[in-house]
Design a protein around this motif. Structure first.
Motif, short mmCIF file in Angstrom:
data_model
loop_
_atom_site.label_atom_id
_atom_site.label_comp_id
_atom_site.label_asym_id
_atom_site.label_seq_id
_atom_site.Cartn_x
_atom_site.Cartn_y
_atom_site.Cartn_z
N LYS A 170 -36.48 -66.19 -38.56
CA LYS A 170 -35.85 -66.49 -39.84
C LYS A 170 -35.67 -68.00 -40.01
O LYS A 170 -35.89 -68.57 -41.07
CB LYS A 170 -34.50 -65.79 -39.95
CG LYS A 170 -34.12 -65.36 -41.36
CD LYS A 170 -32.82 -64.56 -41.31
CE LYS A 170 -32.81 -63.42 -42.32
NZ LYS A 170 -31.53 -62.69 -42.31
N LEU A 171 -35.29 -68.64 -38.91
CA LEU A 171 -35.10 -70.09 -38.92
C LEU A 171 -36.43 -70.78 -39.26
O LEU A 171 -36.47 -71.74 -40.04
CB LEU A 171 -34.62 -70.53 -37.53
CG LEU A 171 -33.75 -71.76 -37.40
CD1 LEU A 171 -32.58 -71.75 -38.38
CD2 LEU A 171 -33.22 -71.86 -35.97
N ASP A 172 -37.51 -70.25 -38.72
CA ASP A 172 -38.82 -70.83 -39.01
C ASP A 172 -39.17 -70.69 -40.49
O ASP A 172 -39.71 -71.61 -41.10
CB ASP A 172 -39.90 -70.15 -38.15
CG ASP A 172 -39.84 -70.60 -36.69
OD1 ASP A 172 -38.98 -71.46 -36.38
OD2 ASP A 172 -40.63 -70.10 -35.87
N GLU A 173 -38.83 -69.54 -41.04
CA GLU A 173 -39.10 -69.36 -42.47
C GLU A 173 -38.29 -70.35 -43.29
O GLU A 173 -38.78 -70.93 -44.25
CB GLU A 173 -38.77 -67.93 -42.90
CG GLU A 173 -39.73 -66.90 -42.33
CD GLU A 173 -39.30 -65.46 -42.62
OE1 GLU A 173 -38.19 -65.27 -43.16
OE2 GLU A 173 -40.09 -64.56 -42.30
N LEU A 174 -37.04 -70.54 -42.90
CA LEU A 174 -36.19 -71.49 -43.62
C LEU A 174 -36.71 -72.92 -43.45
O LEU A 174 -36.74 -73.70 -44.39
CB LEU A 174 -34.75 -71.40 -43.12
CG LEU A 174 -34.02 -70.11 -43.44
CD1 LEU A 174 -32.70 -70.04 -42.67
CD2 LEU A 174 -33.74 -70.00 -44.93
N ALA A 175 -37.15 -73.25 -42.24
CA ALA A 175 -37.65 -74.60 -41.98
C ALA A 175 -38.87 -74.89 -42.84
O ALA A 175 -39.06 -76.01 -43.32
CB ALA A 175 -37.98 -74.77 -40.50
#
Ligand SMILES: *[C@@H]1O[C@H](CO)[C@@H](O)[C@H](O)[C@H]1NC(C)=O
Ligand SMILES: *[C@@H]1O[C@H](CO)[C@@H](O)[C@H](O)[C@H]1NC(C)=O
Ligand SMILES: *[C@@H]1O[C@H](CO)[C@@H](O)[C@H](O)[C@H]1NC(C)=O
Ligand SMILES: *[C@@H]1O[C@H](CO)[C@@H](O)[C@H](O)[C@H]1NC(C)=O
Ligand SMILES: *[C@@H]1O[C@H](CO)[C@@H](O)[C@H](O)[C@H]1NC(C)=O
Ligand SMILES: *[C@@H]1O[C@H](CO)[C@@H](O)[C@H](O)[C@H]1NC(C)=O
Ligand SMILES: *[C@@H]1O[C@H](CO)[C@@H](O)[C@H](O)[C@H]1NC(C)=O
Ligand SMILES: *[C@@H]1O[C@H](CO)[C@@H](O)[C@H](O)[C@H]1NC(C)=O
Ligand SMILES: *[C@@H]1O[C@H](CO)[C@@H](O)[C@H](O)[C@H]1NC(C)=O
Ligand SMILES: *[C@@H]1O[C@H](CO)[C@@H](O)[C@H](O)[C@H]1NC(C)=O
Ligand SMILES: *[C@@H]1O[C@H](CO)[C@@H](O)[C@H](O)[C@H]1NC(C)=O
Ligand SMILES: *[C@@H]1O[C@H](CO)[C@@H](O)[C@H](O)[C@H]1NC(C)=O
Length: 538
Positions: free
Chosen positions: A128-133
């Protein structure tokens, strides 16, 4: 890919689409402001620069504040957009961002301005963090970055998606255990005495911020053999900056330092982006990579200049004043304290989030420093790509010159204009008040980077003696200057100041026009934020 971005955007839409709402945690999207007094040819040039940036970033418009750090989601908006439940959040530790602070000497003792933010960092899965990044990366994706850059992108993203904690009590413990070695950069010394715990009188704001003045008790520690460890020096009996560590109690995330700054001496107030580090805010794609992926990199040999100032003038105080938002402060501090002299810090508090507040924050923070140290002299350092710097630096200088004029017109029995009086309401009118600004140094960012096509306005510098300011090209231009003597212009650095809008293509600069209108300049006012970038991407 497109679908995935849309899904992410969907989480964030409540933030992006929120109209001005009574809920204090939801930041409304900024709207483009059109100035009626724009020069129409200049306006179309600026629009051309903007559309030249590419359609995916057409909403990214510089106000001198990196726009990717604009309108970041806060508080419950983060929580609800990421589907974090109360119970999970409650189980995560409370963290405190406690900013390195300055204090002034008053009749009551050392008076310290503590400020910071209380928040929780939700447990966001790596995917999820990667998607946000990926939202913050233009033309690339986190999966295409080398591992170290992936770590940085995840780090910054996690720092942004935090849930601020309103209405909590904060206590600060002051401890005299700073370990500055005599040979270290920075003239600060370790304070003796002063250890104590103080609970702040006010709870955190709706946005989790705290900011208050505390008067330190003059304490000493009694050693086992009954002797006293000594006391803090009064501000009028030393020229050196004394430092104390401070810890937000109940967490190990709020460790910081306070600098007790004597009433007299010199303070360097420095911006960070594009003067101390390479950001390239005029090139959004690069700016994003330089903030979210590439390690923070000093701008040329600027660290040498500051190191030399700091070792040549042991009494200097360094204050880093950037309008980057609070959420990314840790990364800025981490870089600065590895690269430049130690010092106090101001970033943009969360209540300054709408467009006009973003543009006024620098002036607000500068005024606070000037009011706190009415007898100190200041050296202001920034660059031309920041419209707020271009406006505020000469303005504070003029403001303090105006106080001087007021003093003299008063004593000579002339009538100061109401404007003069209201612009210097706090100044003692009875004593001579020499200007407080020694030097204004502005990096001419377009001279070394032709991709900086942002116009800038030099109207604020009209009437300033050339000795007091310099537009410079490379850090070496700052060598061998008698800065303390107020000789700030290196004669070999040619100045081309028209006191009007500059950096426009040939024929468009209209000297004379700019002087008659207020300084924000056409650039500052064309602000569209993060929210609209996302809408454009839809
Ligand atoms: C220093 O300041 C304190 C508090 O204002 C005052 O009481 C004291 O007399 C001052 N000392 C000197 C040396 O000026
Ligand atoms: C975060 O969540 C993951 C999976 O949901 C879990 O394995 C991990 O233990 C959690 N970490 C913390 C610090 O709660
Ligand atoms: C903060 O401290 C005050 C004074 O002790 C207390 O009245 C208040 O309830 C505390 N607030 C919270 C959220 O604990
Ligand atoms: C008392 O103790 C302190 C710290 O332990 C030490 O620095 C100091 O020299 C001692 N004084 C005497 C008189 O022994
Ligand atoms: C604290 O008190 C001691 C002892 O009276 C005095 O020598 C010292 O100057 C004081 N320091 C401050 C910061 O007031
Ligand atoms: C903060 O300071 C405390 C006390 O010195 C220390 O135990 C802790 O490790 C520090 N935290 C960080 C993140 O450095
Ligand atoms: C991100 O990096 C900064 C600077 O190194 C560090 O202080 C902070 O704790 C990191 N945050 C996370 C969430 O890893
Ligand atoms: C933000 O809060 C500070 C006090 O903490 C206040 O002085 C300032 O005016 C506020 N700014 C805005 C834009 O509300
Ligand atoms: C100390 O700072 C406060 C806050 O800015 C200011 O109001 C006060 O006048 C300052 N005191 C002195 C003695 O300069
Ligand atoms: C900045 O540099 C550019 C390019 O060399 C030059 O045209 C401009 O006049 C300079 N600006 C100032 C204020 O000296
Ligand atoms: C260091 O700074 C001092 C004061 O501005 C100056 O006299 C000296 O030439 C500088 N040295 C270098 C190497 O820049
Ligand atoms: C000086 O500035 C003006 C206005 O920005 C510009 O047209 C001119 O090319 C500059 N001259 C030099 C030598 O850079």
């Amino acid at each position: 890919m497109a679908l995935r971005i849309c899904t992410i955007l969907f989480w964030l839409l409540p933030v992006a689409l929120a109209l001005p709402s009574p809920h204090p945690l939801v930041t409304p999207p900024p709207t483009p402001v059109q100035r009626r007094d724009l020069l129409s040819d200049a306006e179309s040039y600026v629009n051309g620069v903007i559309s030249g940036l590419g359609s995916d970033v057409s909403g990214y418009i510089a106000s001198g504040v990196p726009q990717f750090f604009q309108d970041l989601p806060t508080g419950t908006a983060v929580q609800s957009s990421l589907g974090i439940n109360e119970k999970d959040l409650a189980a995560t530790p409370t963290q405190v961002l406690n900013l390195p602070a300055y204090g002034n000497w008053t009749n009551a003792g050392w008076n310290v301005r503590v400020h910071g933010n209380v928040y929780k960092m939700p447990n966001i899965s790596e995917s999820k963090l990667d998607e946000l990044a990926d939202i913050f990366l233009i033309g690339t994706s986190i999966k295409d970055l080398p591992p170290a850059e992936q770590t940085q992108a995840r780090n910054l993203t996690a720092e942004i998606f935090v849930v601020q904690q309103s209405h909590v009590n904060v206590s600060i413990q002051f401890v005299n255990n700073v370990g500055i070695e005599p040979q270290d950069d920075g003239g600060a010394t370790n304070a003796v005495g002063g250890a104590q715990v103080i609970r702040l009188l006010e709870e955190t704001t709706d946005q989790g911020d705290y900011g208050t003045w505390l008067v330190l008790a003059n304490t000493t520690t009694i050693n086992a053999n009954g002797s006293s460890s000594g006391y803090m020096m009064p501000g009028n009996e030393t020229s050196r900056v004394q430092s104390l560590n401070m810890y937000a109690t109940g967490t190990d995330s709020g460790n910081s330092t306070v600098y007790l700054v004597p009433p007299k001496g010199v303070t360097v107030i420095s911006d960070i982006d594009d003067i101390l580090r390479v950001t390239k805010i005029w090139d959004p794609k690069e700016g994003l990579l330089n903030s979210f992926a590439h390690p923070f990199t000093p701008w040329l040999n600027m660290p040498d200049i500051y190191a030399n100032w700091s070792s040549s003038f042991r009494d200097f105080h360094f204050h880093y004043l950037t309008t980057t938002p609070e959420q990314v402060t840790r990364n800025y501090m981490d870089f600065i304290f590895k690269t430049y002299p130690l010092g106090s810090f101001d970033t943009r508090p969360l209540n300054f989030s709408d467009v006009s507040a973003t543009l006024s924050i620098r002036k607000f923070l500068l005024d606070l420093v000037f009011e706190t140290f009415p007898e100190r002299k200041f050296i202001l350092v920034g660059d031309t790509s920041n419209s707020d710097v271009m406006k505020a630096y000469p303005q504070v200088r003029n403001l303090h010159l105006l106080s001087y004029v007021t003093v003299h017109t008063q004593t000579e029995g002339l009538f100061p204009t109401p404007e003069l009086l209201t612009r210097s309401p706090n100044k003692k009118l009875t004593k001579d008040y020499p200007g407080q600004v020694l030097c204004i140094f502005l990096r001419n960012s377009s001279s070394t980077d032709s991709s900086d096509r942002f116009p800038y306005n030099t109207a604020g510098f009209k009437g300033l003696p050339q000795d007091q300011y310099m537009f410079f090209n490379v850090p070496d231009d700052l060598r061998n200057l008698d800065i303390v003597g107020g000789k700030c212009h290196n004669a070999s650095v040619k100045q081309n100041v028209t006191f009007s809008e500059q950096g426009l293509p040939f024929g468009l600069s209209k000297s004379g026009v700019a002087e008659t209108r207020p300084m924000p300049g056409l650039w500052a006012t064309l602000v569209v934020g993060f929210g609209l970038v996302m809408l454009a991407m839809m």
